[in-house]
Write a protein that holds these residues in place. Sequence first.
Motif, PDB file in Angstrom:
ATOM      1  N   VAL A 118       0.945  -1.297  -0.011  1.00 34.80           N
ATOM      2  CA  VAL A 118       0.070   0.017   0.091  1.00 34.80           C
ATOM      3  C   VAL A 118       0.803   1.254  -0.091  1.00 34.80           C
ATOM      4  O   VAL A 118       1.699   1.243   0.787  1.00 34.80           O
ATOM      5  N   LEU A 174      -7.749  -2.988   1.559  1.00 37.45           N
ATOM      6  CA  LEU A 174      -7.492  -2.879   0.304  1.00 37.45           C
ATOM      7  C   LEU A 174      -8.875  -2.637  -0.629  1.00 37.45           C
ATOM      8  O   LEU A 174      -8.661  -1.863  -1.438  1.00 37.45           O
ATOM      9  N   ILE A 183      -7.775  -0.849  -4.158  1.00 35.08           N
ATOM     10  CA  ILE A 183      -6.755  -1.544  -4.522  1.00 35.08           C
ATOM     11  C   ILE A 183      -6.886  -2.887  -5.079  1.00 35.08           C
ATOM     12  O   ILE A 183      -7.504  -3.816  -4.068  1.00 35.08           O
TER      13      ILE A 183
END
Length: 287
Positions: free
Chosen positions: A118, A171, A176
Amino acid sequence: MTSHNRKWKEQQLESVKQLIGKYPIIAVADIRMFPAALFQQIRKKLHGKAVVKVSKTKVVRKALAETGNTAAIADFAQANCAVIFTGMNPFELFAFIKKNKGKVPAKVGAIAEEDISVPAGDTGLPPGPALSDLKAAGLKVAVQGASIAILEDKVVTKAGEAVSPAVAGTLSKLNILPFKVGMKVVAVLEGKDIFKADVLDIDTEKVFSDFMSAHRGAFNLAFNAAIANPATIEMLLAKTYRDAKATALEADILNSVTAGDLLVRAQRQAKEISSHVKDVIVPQEGA
């Protein structure tokens, strides 16, 4: 919802048989866990090059079993499969499908094929429960202005590890998509030959590099052994010309090729000799 009655199955059977008769290459692909949106993208990219057909497995197997030489690939058509009809080379088709993968969210328990990280930066998420969620995933965060910021890059799941619930949630919040999925070509039929995935899955760049290396090695061997062929003949003739000229010059053989070099050498030698000879004054008679 489509009604899978007898008439529909007969139509599907005939449709598959027609495609079998039209295209020389038939591939079977596993589409389990493959998102419908990504499937449509693949279908669109293959438009004009291939037809991707999805039907009831029994219908597909029956059509393959009853048509020409395609019975050999019928056993590869299992549940949740697609059949690809094309004129593309089997290896080209496999490489195309393998290359065109889509990104999907991380699911809890999924094994990471590579490190999932990340990046640092503004998340755009407002302070609140999300702050605790990001911290639970191991991220170093702080409130900056009206949103949460990630202060440093962080690998939240290493390759080979399972995605935890906290990481999967984080996420998702950050949008993501760390996993790539694609259709899996199981086998391809070309004529009477069946190519399985393990045969088709080659590194094209490595194969090209190996071919280039083999070509260089073969060329060098042929050239050094004076083997004349379309690849070596030009360089062999050039080498023969240079060697013959060098021999002729060494033996002072005068011809149209060596004349210029021999005259230049003779002139250079004459100048060298004249530089070591003193001028001699010849007395005149009666002086």
